[in-house]
Motif scaffolding. Structure first.
Motif, short mmCIF file in Angstrom:
data_model
loop_
_atom_site.label_atom_id
_atom_site.label_comp_id
_atom_site.label_asym_id
_atom_site.label_seq_id
_atom_site.Cartn_x
_atom_site.Cartn_y
_atom_site.Cartn_z
N LYS A 259 0.76 -1.16 -0.12
CA LYS A 259 -0.10 0.01 0.05
C LYS A 259 0.85 1.35 -0.32
O LYS A 259 0.76 2.04 -0.81
N LEU A 260 1.67 1.55 0.88
CA LEU A 260 2.06 2.80 1.25
C LEU A 260 3.24 3.29 0.17
O LEU A 260 3.14 4.21 -0.37
N LYS A 261 3.98 2.06 -0.16
CA LYS A 261 5.05 2.54 -1.28
C LYS A 261 4.33 2.75 -2.50
O LYS A 261 4.95 3.71 -3.14
N LYS A 262 3.30 2.27 -2.92
CA LYS A 262 2.43 2.61 -4.14
C LYS A 262 1.77 4.30 -3.86
O LYS A 262 1.96 4.95 -5.11
N LYS A 263 1.46 4.46 -2.75
CA LYS A 263 0.93 5.74 -2.40
C LYS A 263 1.97 6.77 -2.60
O LYS A 263 1.79 7.88 -3.12
N LEU A 264 3.23 6.33 -1.98
CA LEU A 264 4.22 7.62 -2.22
C LEU A 264 4.68 7.59 -3.71
O LEU A 264 4.72 8.91 -4.23
N VAL A 265 4.72 6.76 -4.38
CA VAL A 265 5.08 6.82 -6.11
C VAL A 265 4.23 7.46 -6.72
O VAL A 265 4.24 8.61 -7.30
N THR A 266 2.77 7.42 -6.20
CA THR A 266 1.52 7.92 -7.00
C THR A 266 1.59 9.54 -6.52
O THR A 266 1.39 10.46 -7.29
N MET A 267 2.22 9.88 -5.30
CA MET A 267 2.48 11.36 -4.97
C MET A 267 3.82 11.97 -5.46
O MET A 267 3.98 12.99 -5.29
N GLY A 268 4.55 11.12 -6.41
CA GLY A 268 5.79 11.31 -6.98
C GLY A 268 6.95 11.56 -5.82
O GLY A 268 8.10 12.38 -5.97
N VAL A 269 6.78 10.65 -4.71
CA VAL A 269 8.03 10.73 -3.78
C VAL A 269 8.48 9.30 -3.87
O VAL A 269 7.89 8.19 -4.10
N ASP A 270 9.84 9.36 -3.92
CA ASP A 270 10.53 8.23 -3.76
C ASP A 270 10.49 7.34 -2.34
O ASP A 270 10.95 8.19 -1.48
N PRO A 271 9.93 6.35 -2.56
CA PRO A 271 9.62 5.44 -1.15
C PRO A 271 10.93 5.13 -0.59
O PRO A 271 11.01 4.89 0.77
N VAL A 272 12.12 5.21 -1.12
CA VAL A 272 13.58 4.95 -0.70
C VAL A 272 13.95 6.00 0.24
O VAL A 272 14.10 5.99 1.36
N THR A 273 13.97 7.30 -0.36
CA THR A 273 14.48 8.40 0.11
C THR A 273 13.63 9.14 0.62
O THR A 273 13.80 10.31 1.47
N HIS A 274 12.14 9.25 0.43
CA HIS A 274 11.12 9.94 0.86
C HIS A 274 11.20 11.46 0.39
O HIS A 274 10.73 12.39 0.81
N LYS A 275 12.07 11.62 -0.86
CA LYS A 275 12.36 12.87 -1.38
C LYS A 275 11.32 12.67 -2.90
O LYS A 275 11.31 11.67 -3.42
N PRO A 276 10.97 13.99 -3.05
CA PRO A 276 10.39 13.96 -4.69
C PRO A 276 11.39 13.37 -5.58
O PRO A 276 12.62 13.55 -5.52
N PHE A 277 10.54 12.49 -6.70
CA PHE A 277 11.85 12.08 -7.62
C PHE A 277 12.63 12.99 -8.19
O PHE A 277 13.58 12.85 -8.65
N ALA A 278 12.00 14.22 -8.53
CA ALA A 278 12.87 15.36 -9.27
C ALA A 278 14.08 15.70 -8.62
O ALA A 278 14.98 15.87 -9.05
N GLN A 279 13.92 15.86 -7.16
CA GLN A 279 15.20 16.17 -6.18
C GLN A 279 15.95 14.85 -6.33
O GLN A 279 17.31 15.10 -6.36
#
Length: 299
Positions: free
Chosen positions: A111-131
């Motif tokens: 659940k949570l990993k997919k939620k973060l990805v959907t939010m554009g957040v890297d689930p490993v670093t918890h930073k936005p993908f762009a960053q």
DNA sequence: AAGCAGATCAACCGCCCACCC
DNA sequence: GGGGTGGGCGGTTGATCTGCT
């Protein structure tokens, strides 16, 4: 020589537990308490590995376990603890009464990993993908501005500032719908966060800021903060209309393209440059500090 | 209704570490 | 001190469930 197996795996039952087996474990623990699990199968009359018995007890049969859905407070707690300590599931589970490390791990993975990805957040670093991409570019020595050389402008000059690249595949796809979904997000993040400013320099956009953390009153022990609710963030996910390939973005860099012909390069070229940068730095250190030359470095 | 794909989660695997002899 | 062992842990697998076509 490896460690001998804890039991004769060929002769013990595996797979789902029956109600009868559960009853035997419960009866055994009620009578003898928790002790040497390797002896439990024998004493409880089970044809199971002791380790399997322990797992069944700790993950399912323990009377203090909750079996209902995770609450939003628990979800916040997992997110924040994962952000702080990573995938230390047992530590995270300790902050959530009635939950096991297996529960938390499964909930995260499904659940949570997919939620973060959907939010554009890297689930490993918890930073936005762009960053993450921007920081990766810094580490690997890839100046983002160089990518511009390989970007094709749209015929429509009004698009010069904003959407500008031509499409479509983030390179990590194996073609599944899920991967395509993730790739769309990846590509959209690239598009959304790298725009030309008035000096026509590729820059990271303000999305590189993590969504502001808000105070939370979760039942978690540490002083914690939570992400904005999923629904509120979901609306911020940009629409899918990417204009540049990630391959082109990487290959367009002069640093990597100077190392091998562009037509032969793949996304691994960026990884090569990263490794090569580290190796080159090590060589420089060894040159600067001759005594270290006596030290054998095994790569 | 059937078939399929994706989601879920219980269970397993193998490594690591602390403890004991 | 060192080898053996039990338990803890994170990662992975696979059976089952669910929803969609």
């Amino acid at each position: 020589m490896g460690r001998p197996p804890c039991c004769d795996k060929a002769n013990v039952k595996r797979g789902p537990w029956t109600a009868e087996e559960d009853a035997k474990i419960l009866a055994y623990v009620a009578t003898h308490g928790i002790g040497n699990w390797t002896l439990v199968p024998q004493k409880a009359g089970l044809n199971r590995c002791g380790k399997s018995c322990r797992l069944r007890w700790t993950n399912y049969l323990r009377p203090d376990l909750k079996h209902d859905n995770f609450t939003p407070q628990e979800e916040d707690c997992i997110l924040e603890l994962h952000k702080t300590i990573g995938s230390r599931w047992s530590l995270i589970a300790k902050q959530l009464p009635g939950r096991t490390d297996n529960d938390v791990k499964n909930y995260w993975n499904t659940k949570l990993k997919k939620k973060l990805v959907t939010m554009g957040v890297d689930p490993v670093t918890h930073k936005p993908f762009a960053q993450v991409f921007a920081e990766y570019g810094k580490i690997s020595g890839i100046p983002i501005q160089n990518a511009r050389n390989h970007i094709q402008f749209s015929n429509n000059t009004t698009e010069k500032k904003g959407v500008f690249m031509e499409s479509k595949q983030f390179p990590f796809s194996n073609g599944t719908p899920h991967d395509k979904f993730v790739n769309n997000i990846m590509n959209d993040q690239l598009q959304e966060n790298y725009i030309w400013d008035s000096e026509e320099t590729l820059q990271t956009h303000s999305f590189s800021e993590v969504p502001p953390l808000i105070s939370s009153t979760t039942s978690c022990n540490p002083t914690l903060y939570s992400y904005p609710s999923f629904s509120s963030v979901q609306s911020q996910v940009p629409s899918s209309s990417s204009m540049c390939t990630w391959n082109e973005f990487i290959l367009g860099d002069s640093f990597t393209s100077s190392m091998q012909p562009v037509e032969e390069a793949t996304c691994s070229s960026a990884m090569d440059s990263f490794v090569d940068t580290i190796l080159a730095r090590d060589k420089q250190i060894l040159m600067d500090f001759p005594p270290l030359l006596d030290v054998y470095l095994d790569y």
